[in-house]
Write an enzyme that holds these catalytic residues in place. Structure first.
Site, PDB file in Angstrom:
ATOM      1  N   LYS A   5     -12.410 -46.880  -7.517  1.00 32.54           N
ATOM      2  CA  LYS A   5     -12.656 -46.992  -6.024  1.00 32.54           C
ATOM      3  C   LYS A   5     -12.015 -45.483  -5.278  1.00 32.54           C
ATOM      4  O   LYS A   5     -12.821 -44.974  -4.413  1.00 32.54           O
ATOM      5  CB  LYS A   5     -12.469 -47.764  -5.117  1.00 32.54           C
ATOM      6  CG  LYS A   5     -13.083 -49.194  -5.826  1.00 32.54           C
ATOM      7  CD  LYS A   5     -12.605 -50.458  -4.882  1.00 32.54           C
ATOM      8  CE  LYS A   5     -12.916 -52.147  -5.960  1.00 32.54           C
ATOM      9  NZ  LYS A   5     -12.700 -53.226  -5.064  1.00 32.54           N
ATOM     10  N   GLY A  43      -1.341 -54.186  -3.709  1.00 34.02           N
ATOM     11  CA  GLY A  43      -2.236 -53.302  -4.881  1.00 34.02           C
ATOM     12  C   GLY A  43      -3.224 -53.036  -4.166  1.00 34.02           C
ATOM     13  O   GLY A  43      -3.478 -53.040  -3.149  1.00 34.02           O
ATOM     14  N   GLY A  44      -4.617 -52.540  -4.893  1.00 36.21           N
ATOM     15  CA  GLY A  44      -5.981 -52.196  -4.204  1.00 36.21           C
ATOM     16  C   GLY A  44      -6.262 -53.518  -3.810  1.00 36.21           C
ATOM     17  O   GLY A  44      -7.078 -53.153  -2.724  1.00 36.21           O
ATOM     18  N   ASN A 101       5.490 -57.972  -1.110  1.00 37.26           N
ATOM     19  CA  ASN A 101       4.751 -57.649  -2.493  1.00 37.26           C
ATOM     20  C   ASN A 101       6.049 -57.472  -3.513  1.00 37.26           C
ATOM     21  O   ASN A 101       7.458 -57.714  -2.521  1.00 37.26           O
ATOM     22  CB  ASN A 101       4.369 -55.905  -2.362  1.00 37.26           C
ATOM     23  CG  ASN A 101       3.692 -55.985  -3.774  1.00 37.26           C
ATOM     24  OD1 ASN A 101       2.799 -56.771  -4.368  1.00 37.26           O
ATOM     25  ND2 ASN A 101       4.291 -54.443  -4.450  1.00 37.26           N
ATOM     26  N   ARG A 102       6.120 -57.759  -5.024  1.00 39.93           N
ATOM     27  CA  ARG A 102       6.616 -57.799  -5.583  1.00 39.93           C
ATOM     28  C   ARG A 102       7.968 -57.091  -5.509  1.00 39.93           C
ATOM     29  O   ARG A 102       8.716 -56.699  -5.981  1.00 39.93           O
ATOM     30  CB  ARG A 102       6.973 -58.271  -6.735  1.00 39.93           C
ATOM     31  CG  ARG A 102       7.360 -58.376  -7.635  1.00 39.93           C
ATOM     32  CD  ARG A 102       7.120 -58.609  -9.658  1.00 39.93           C
ATOM     33  NE  ARG A 102       6.002 -57.851  -9.864  1.00 39.93           N
ATOM     34  CZ  ARG A 102       5.156 -57.815 -10.911  1.00 39.93           C
ATOM     35  NH1 ARG A 102       5.245 -58.751 -11.419  1.00 39.93           N
ATOM     36  NH2 ARG A 102       4.418 -56.316 -11.210  1.00 39.93           N
ATOM     37  N   TYR A 150     -10.879 -64.865  -9.142  1.00 46.64           N
ATOM     38  CA  TYR A 150     -11.850 -65.864  -9.222  1.00 46.64           C
ATOM     39  C   TYR A 150     -11.829 -66.474 -10.852  1.00 46.64           C
ATOM     40  O   TYR A 150     -10.695 -65.608 -11.396  1.00 46.64           O
ATOM     41  CB  TYR A 150     -13.058 -65.933  -8.824  1.00 46.64           C
ATOM     42  CG  TYR A 150     -13.681 -64.988  -8.802  1.00 46.64           C
ATOM     43  CD1 TYR A 150     -13.557 -63.631  -7.858  1.00 46.64           C
ATOM     44  CD2 TYR A 150     -14.233 -64.048 -10.274  1.00 46.64           C
ATOM     45  CE1 TYR A 150     -13.752 -62.282  -8.803  1.00 46.64           C
ATOM     46  CE2 TYR A 150     -15.299 -63.503 -10.797  1.00 46.64           C
ATOM     47  CZ  TYR A 150     -14.772 -61.944 -10.080  1.00 46.64           C
ATOM     48  OH  TYR A 150     -15.546 -61.157 -10.095  1.00 46.64           O
TER      49      TYR A 150
HETATM   50  P1  ATR Z   1      -5.298 -54.810  -7.644  1.00 49.92           P
HETATM   51  O1  ATR Z   1      -6.850 -54.049  -7.595  1.00 49.92           O
HETATM   52  O2  ATR Z   1      -6.006 -55.689  -8.161  1.00 49.92           O
HETATM   53  O3  ATR Z   1      -4.759 -54.733  -6.483  1.00 49.92           O
HETATM   54  P2  ATR Z   1      -3.291 -53.487  -8.729  1.00 49.92           P
HETATM   55  O4  ATR Z   1      -3.529 -52.442  -7.311  1.00 49.92           O
HETATM   56  O5  ATR Z   1      -2.940 -52.966 -10.060  1.00 49.92           O
HETATM   57  O6  ATR Z   1      -4.792 -53.996  -9.379  1.00 49.92           O
HETATM   58  O7  ATR Z   1      -1.922 -54.313  -7.449  1.00 49.92           O
HETATM   59  C1  ATR Z   1      -1.410 -55.288  -8.473  1.00 49.92           C
HETATM   60  C2  ATR Z   1      -0.697 -56.308  -7.302  1.00 49.92           C
HETATM   61  O8  ATR Z   1      -0.702 -57.817  -8.294  1.00 49.92           O
HETATM   62  C3  ATR Z   1       0.379 -55.330  -6.476  1.00 49.92           C
HETATM   63  O9  ATR Z   1       0.892 -55.915  -6.177  1.00 49.92           O
HETATM   64  C4  ATR Z   1       1.333 -55.968  -7.939  1.00 49.92           C
HETATM   65  O10 ATR Z   1       2.325 -56.172  -7.085  1.00 49.92           O
HETATM   66  P3  ATR Z   1       4.289 -54.810  -8.381  1.00 49.92           P
HETATM   67  O11 ATR Z   1       3.713 -53.546  -6.990  1.00 49.92           O
HETATM   68  O12 ATR Z   1       5.439 -54.894  -7.636  1.00 49.92           O
HETATM   69  O13 ATR Z   1       3.554 -54.725  -9.382  1.00 49.92           O
HETATM   70  C5  ATR Z   1       1.056 -57.568  -7.882  1.00 49.92           C
HETATM   71  N1  ATR Z   1       1.536 -58.347  -9.605  1.00 49.92           N
HETATM   72  C6  ATR Z   1       1.397 -58.277 -10.702  1.00 49.92           C
HETATM   73  N2  ATR Z   1       1.544 -59.399 -11.594  1.00 49.92           N
HETATM   74  C7  ATR Z   1       2.096 -60.126 -10.537  1.00 49.92           C
HETATM   75  C8  ATR Z   1       3.262 -61.340 -10.405  1.00 49.92           C
HETATM   76  N3  ATR Z   1       3.493 -62.095 -11.864  1.00 49.92           N
HETATM   77  N4  ATR Z   1       3.788 -61.621  -9.515  1.00 49.92           N
HETATM   78  C9  ATR Z   1       4.134 -60.957  -8.013  1.00 49.92           C
HETATM   79  N5  ATR Z   1       2.922 -59.908  -8.126  1.00 49.92           N
HETATM   80  C10 ATR Z   1       2.525 -59.773  -9.436  1.00 49.92           C
END
Ligand code: ATR
Length: 280
Positions: free
Chosen positions: A71, A135-136, A157-158, A224
């Site tokens: 994207k 994230g995205g 966010n984590r 989903y």
């Molecule tokens: P997407 O395109 O699905 O948003 P991404 O850009 O890789 O994928 O982002 C994933 C998001 O899910 C991030 O905010 C990630 O947190 P971090 O920035 O701390 O990595 C969050 N995430 C993924 N696994 C997680 C978990 N087990 N608990 C909480 N947040 C999680």
């Protein structure tokens, strides 16, 4: 004999795309609208995307969808952007206006809001809203959420720094507060909690506590299918209303279809047909 309608050529680029529901969704929209389309799902990479798009545009295609992880690259390649795509720095829909004029849009946020408001009757305006994840997926919905003027919008966010960075990019539009998960007890309760993390894809939960929710609060998961199951189970155990992101998926597709064809499809039967257990 009726004249044969011109075939509208479309595609989805991303990786992986083999299990994408988009070809099926757009096929149903086309049948409803009496339009003939070809919608292919094509594996692509950031390096190959420009060539793939040039080929499609040269062949007279109408446009395409772009999914992860392309994207951002599609945003760089578009020659004109909608305000929401520019703000997100991410494009999920391209329309080829001419061979060398590619309009880039991002319909994810509009799709979410249409599912919330039109399908589920969940308002955002004046409500306390929490977005989990930076994230995205979160990035694609913030612009449209902020346009609704929620009373409070918190992005948690984590990794706190990512929430701070993303909030910093959107703060000129309105008030968006970034937070760590450990701040959320203090900021709660929320009327609407949107799960935009990818935790469900690993069979995990984002760190939720029942105290984040007031009695009438709602949880909406942008995921989903299997990725939604753990959160659905947790909400059921805590008596919290919970919705998956199938409606958003169909609604964002409908916004793309409208952009390409000028016709807004009837989304409800398409959402129904995608629900687990629906007759194919
Ligand atoms: P997407 O395109 O699905 O948003 P991404 O850009 O890789 O994928 O982002 C994933 C998001 O899910 C991030 O905010 C990630 O947190 P971090 O920035 O701390 O990595 C969050 N995430 C993924 N696994 C997680 C978990 N087990 N608990 C909480 N947040 C999680």
């Amino acid at each position: 004999m009726a004249a044969r309608l011109k075939l509208i050529r479309l595609a989805l680029f991303g990786s992986p795309v083999s299990r994408s529901l988009s070809p099926r969704i757009h096929g149903q929209f086309a049948r409803q609208s009496g339009i003939e389309i070809e919608y292919r799902a094509v594996e692509s990479t950031a390096g190959a995307l420009a060539g793939h798009l040039q080929e499609m545009a040269a062949e007279g295609a109408r446009g395409c969808n772009i999914t992860v992880p392309l994207k951002h690259r599609a945003c760089e390649l578009a020659t004109r952007l909608s305000a929401r795509a520019r703000q997100a720095g991410a494009v999920n829909t391209l329309r080829f206006d001419r061979e060398d004029e590619w309009f880039g849009d991002n319909t994810d946020g509009a799709g979410l809001l249409r599912d919330l408001r039109a399908n589920l009757d969940i308002p955002v305006e004046g409500r306390r809203v929490l977005v989990l994840g930076a994230g995205g997926a979160a990035c694609g919905i913030l612009y449209d959420l902020m346009q609704q003027q929620p009373a409070q919008l918190v992005l948690a966010n984590r990794t706190r720094e990512k929430a701070d960075g993303l909030a910093g990019r959107f703060c000129h539009i309105g008030h968006l507060q970034s937070a760590a998960f450990s701040d959320l007890e203090r900021l709660s309760p929320f009327d609407l909690v949107l799960n935009a993390t990818s935790a469900g894809h690993q069979g995990k939960l984002p760190p939720l506590t029942a105290t984040l929710f007031a009695p009438a609060s709602v949880c909406y998961d942008l995921n989903y299918g299997m990725a939604h199951e753990v959160l659905a189970q947790w909400c059921a155990e805590h008596g919290i209303a919970c919705h998956d992101g199938l409606g958003m998926l169909v609604e964002q597709a409908a916004e793309s279809f409208l952009l390409w064809t000028g016709q807004r499809p009837d989304t409800l039967p398409v959402i129904e047909a995608l629900k687990p257990g629906a007759q194919r």
